[in-house]
Motif scaffolding. Sequence first.
Motif, mmCIF file in Angstrom:
data_model
loop_
_atom_site.group_PDB
_atom_site.id
_atom_site.type_symbol
_atom_site.label_atom_id
_atom_site.label_comp_id
_atom_site.label_asym_id
_atom_site.label_seq_id
_atom_site.Cartn_x
_atom_site.Cartn_y
_atom_site.Cartn_z
ATOM 1 N N ALA A 245 17.578 -4.315 9.179
ATOM 2 C CA ALA A 245 16.891 -4.790 10.382
ATOM 3 C C ALA A 245 15.514 -4.140 10.421
ATOM 4 O O ALA A 245 15.405 -2.919 10.537
ATOM 5 N N LEU A 246 14.492 -4.971 10.275
ATOM 6 C CA LEU A 246 13.119 -4.475 10.321
ATOM 7 C C LEU A 246 12.529 -4.880 11.665
ATOM 8 O O LEU A 246 12.294 -6.056 11.909
ATOM 9 N N GLN A 247 12.311 -3.915 12.520
ATOM 10 C CA GLN A 247 11.869 -4.206 13.876
ATOM 11 C C GLN A 247 10.403 -3.836 14.021
ATOM 12 O O GLN A 247 10.045 -2.668 13.953
ATOM 13 N N GLY A 248 9.573 -4.867 14.202
ATOM 14 C CA GLY A 248 8.138 -4.633 14.345
ATOM 15 C C GLY A 248 7.593 -5.353 15.568
ATOM 16 O O GLY A 248 6.556 -5.995 15.518
ATOM 17 N N LYS B 108 -0.751 11.776 5.408
ATOM 18 C CA LYS B 108 -0.222 10.417 5.511
ATOM 19 C C LYS B 108 0.753 10.132 4.367
ATOM 20 O O LYS B 108 1.832 9.585 4.583
ATOM 21 N N ILE B 109 0.367 10.521 3.180
ATOM 22 C CA ILE B 109 1.218 10.270 2.010
ATOM 23 C C ILE B 109 2.554 10.997 2.153
ATOM 24 O O ILE B 109 3.620 10.452 1.861
ATOM 25 N N ILE B 110 2.500 12.220 2.658
ATOM 26 C CA ILE B 110 3.737 13.005 2.795
ATOM 27 C C ILE B 110 4.635 12.413 3.891
ATOM 28 O O ILE B 110 5.849 12.302 3.718
ATOM 29 N N SER B 111 4.029 11.992 5.005
ATOM 30 C CA SER B 111 4.833 11.391 6.077
ATOM 31 C C SER B 111 5.465 10.085 5.609
ATOM 32 O O SER B 111 6.617 9.790 5.917
ATOM 33 N N LEU B 112 4.683 9.293 4.894
ATOM 34 C CA LEU B 112 5.224 8.045 4.350
ATOM 35 C C LEU B 112 6.384 8.339 3.407
ATOM 36 O O LEU B 112 7.410 7.657 3.443
ATOM 37 N N GLY B 113 6.213 9.358 2.590
ATOM 38 C CA GLY B 113 7.263 9.757 1.665
ATOM 39 C C GLY B 113 8.515 10.168 2.408
ATOM 40 O O GLY B 113 9.632 9.836 2.017
ATOM 41 N N LEU C 257 9.398 -3.522 2.696
ATOM 42 C CA LEU C 257 9.673 -2.648 3.837
ATOM 43 C C LEU C 257 8.672 -1.498 3.876
ATOM 44 O O LEU C 257 8.119 -1.154 4.926
ATOM 45 N N PHE C 258 8.423 -0.941 2.713
ATOM 46 C CA PHE C 258 7.532 0.199 2.636
ATOM 47 C C PHE C 258 6.113 -0.187 3.052
ATOM 48 O O PHE C 258 5.422 0.561 3.741
ATOM 49 N N GLU D 85 3.695 1.440 5.898
ATOM 50 C CA GLU D 85 2.329 1.831 5.554
ATOM 51 C C GLU D 85 1.335 1.205 6.523
ATOM 52 O O GLU D 85 0.385 1.838 6.973
ATOM 53 N N ARG D 86 1.592 -0.064 6.847
ATOM 54 C CA ARG D 86 0.694 -0.791 7.739
ATOM 55 C C ARG D 86 0.670 -0.132 9.121
ATOM 56 O O ARG D 86 -0.380 -0.005 9.728
ATOM 57 N N LYS D 87 1.833 0.285 9.588
ATOM 58 C CA LYS D 87 1.834 0.937 10.896
ATOM 59 C C LYS D 87 1.088 2.276 10.827
ATOM 60 O O LYS D 87 0.372 2.636 11.750
ATOM 61 N N PHE D 88 1.263 2.981 9.734
ATOM 62 C CA PHE D 88 0.541 4.240 9.573
ATOM 63 C C PHE D 88 -0.963 4.028 9.632
ATOM 64 O O PHE D 88 -1.695 4.804 10.244
ATOM 65 N N ALA D 89 -1.406 2.955 8.980
ATOM 66 C CA ALA D 89 -2.836 2.659 8.970
ATOM 67 C C ALA D 89 -3.319 2.403 10.396
ATOM 68 O O ALA D 89 -4.376 2.883 10.806
#
Lengths: 252, 450
Positions: free
Chosen positions: B241-244, B412-417, B435-436, B440-444
């Motif tokens: 479930a991908l909730q955006g 950012k890279i570490i949080s994404l990881g 999914l990833f 990433e898009r939300k992080f941006a």
Amino acid sequence: MSQSLKIDNLHATVDGNEILKGLTLEIPKGQVHAIMGPNGSGKSTLAKVMAGHEDYVVTDGTVLLDDINLLELEIDERSRAGFFLAFQYPHEIPGVSNANFLRAARQARLPKGEEVDAVAFYKEMYLKMDELGMDRKFTGRSVNEGFSGGEKKRNEILQMMMLEPTYAVLDETDSGLDIDALRIVAAGVNAMRSPERGFLVITHYQRLLDYIVPDVVHVLHDGRIVKSGGKELALELEEKGYDWITEELLPA
Amino acid sequence: MSILVTPQEETIVPEPAEVWFANPPLTETDTEAPAWYREMQEKSWARYHELPVPTRKNQDWRFADLKKIRFTDLAPADPATDPAALVARAMTGRPENFAAHFVFANNRLIYSETADLPAGAICLPLKEALATHGDLVRAHFLQEEKNLGGDKFAALHGAATLSGLFVHFPKGCVSEKPVLVHHFSGGEARAIFPHTLVVAEDHASVSIVDVFESIAPSEQTLNVGMVDLFADRGGKIQYVALQGLSDNGAKHVQIHSSRAGRDAAVKVAFLNLGAAWVRNESLSRMVDSGADCQIFSANLANGIQEYDQRTLQSHEAQHTTSDLFFKNALYHKSRTIFSGLIHVKPGAHHTDSFQTCRNLLGSEEAEANSMPGLEIDADQVKCSHGSTAGQISEEEIFYLRARGIPADDARKIISLGFLNESIAKLEGDELKEYLFSRVERKFAALDGRG
Ligand SMILES: Nc1ncnc2c1ncn2[C@@H]1O[C@H](COP(=O)(O)OP(=O)(O)OP(=O)(O)O)[C@@H](O)[C@H]1O
Ligand SMILES: [Mg+2]
């Protein structure tokens, strides 16, 4: 313009203790220097001070990378300026794949708006991994996570090969490597030796220097370089230990 | 570094007197629906009225901000005005390989594509499945008793005309490619009721992804969704479930159950990026030996988002295994609540059950609440649970910077990881990339807002 990594009268403390006590050393481009010294003498401290680790406070002295004052740069700027440190204990980064990590490091070197060419990047990375005898599966695995000691060291060298620094410090890269791995890693380093690049190799073992033959060997003791010589010095150290040097240092 | 999470004091919330729905939330009068179905709807509606609105006395709502569920005058969503635009959006960036793709907008099917379904597989909008495969639907439909606090929402769900998918893979039917389902919702005080029912018979294997998005950037909607997964002997199900949804008012409830039979394997993942408030309830039942359930979550919360997740891993037979792995990255004043229980029932000997919830606190004001729990009534059991909360390690940042990566990028890279670690446990490289990329898009987007 000067063409060396020049460390002059470097003093550094950690938690208020002085570890480097006036260290002076110059590595001209094109040369390989080795540092040997007893445990705790400050070898890794020197390496991390140059990399910019925030636990270490430089209280005096300078480090010049060609004409750049290295100590004035941010950690990441130092790397982009051409400095590289292969860590004695490389850190694990969970969830971040080796490939993405390397790609981000390469991306950071490009001008704004330019993107890493993914196809060329992977091709180059695979080629260099082949040279180091690293399985392709390491591209998808998290950086250093679950890597054996030897795999971590190879991974450091892979990073060095991908980032092509002008000056590289290898902190005990040989520890944890079996003899075959040592040969492979040494071949990787030797392939990068060039008149345009300088190396500082920190080691406890003379055997590494059979494979990466140094121009100069230094002995670090209690935060200072106390003796320098040719590659024979390494043999002598291995045979006799460090005591004779410290005795030599005692005032007569 | 890791510190244990200390719960905050709850604020007293007066008993809500609001009426969520004045009328049964039926979207259209579905005259073709079988009698049993309409009966079920009526019963559910009655039950919905009987059940109280959750209060702070209810343990299952501990730490929850009950102000978030004070609904008034909700109504079922109206047909979307520009379905073509939504279909185009659903297609953008979707995984290249998929078995089927369905798009629902405000409870109604607006698009479907089923070219790559394996022979024998049934994959139909629920409404259609009721008409053509009524008995098959009935055998599984809302058959799982589950109550992790959301029974009023469950009753409401049962009362409504449902959208969503019925997926039935018969014996030995296998698809590597996922079934994609988009659910769009929009409108002022409007609700949708997406349902997902998946049955994998013996040695069948199916993967399905529900994507929840808002029609406009700002929508005051309520999703009351349910997902029931049944894996028979040797069956495999992967559900994501991908909730955006719009983080600007949209609320999302999803109540899940998995029932894994002999040697069956079920993986479920909840990815929360959007919505103002989310409640995930997840029940995993391992009902026969060899059953394995894995439950993952990756949540990226910012602003004043609240993600509330309650789980139960229920071991009901010998030699069953389960693993729960939840990750929250929190920024600003966001909150997460994780309450998870492992229950090893009497007789469920030789069980392995694990539960991990890790929180990465990106701000001093963010709040992660964790309530792990264990209840073991059997022998020869291996169980562990743990929860941690901490900031990004300075040593990790240093390592990345030492390779030339600027500090902000390193973080950012570490949080994404950190979040990627649970996504990485799913199957399907294309799907994981998809999914990833959403994370990433939300992080941006987060960067821009500091
Ligand atoms: N973060 C720290 N806090 C306190 N002391 C430290 C810290 N880092 C290093 N030291 C001390 O500084 C001294 C020099 O350590 P360093 O790691 O540089 O030695 P080394 O020469 O690399 O030794 P080895 O051969 O064992 O790798 C040691 O006494 C060590 O305990
Ligand atoms: Mg050292």
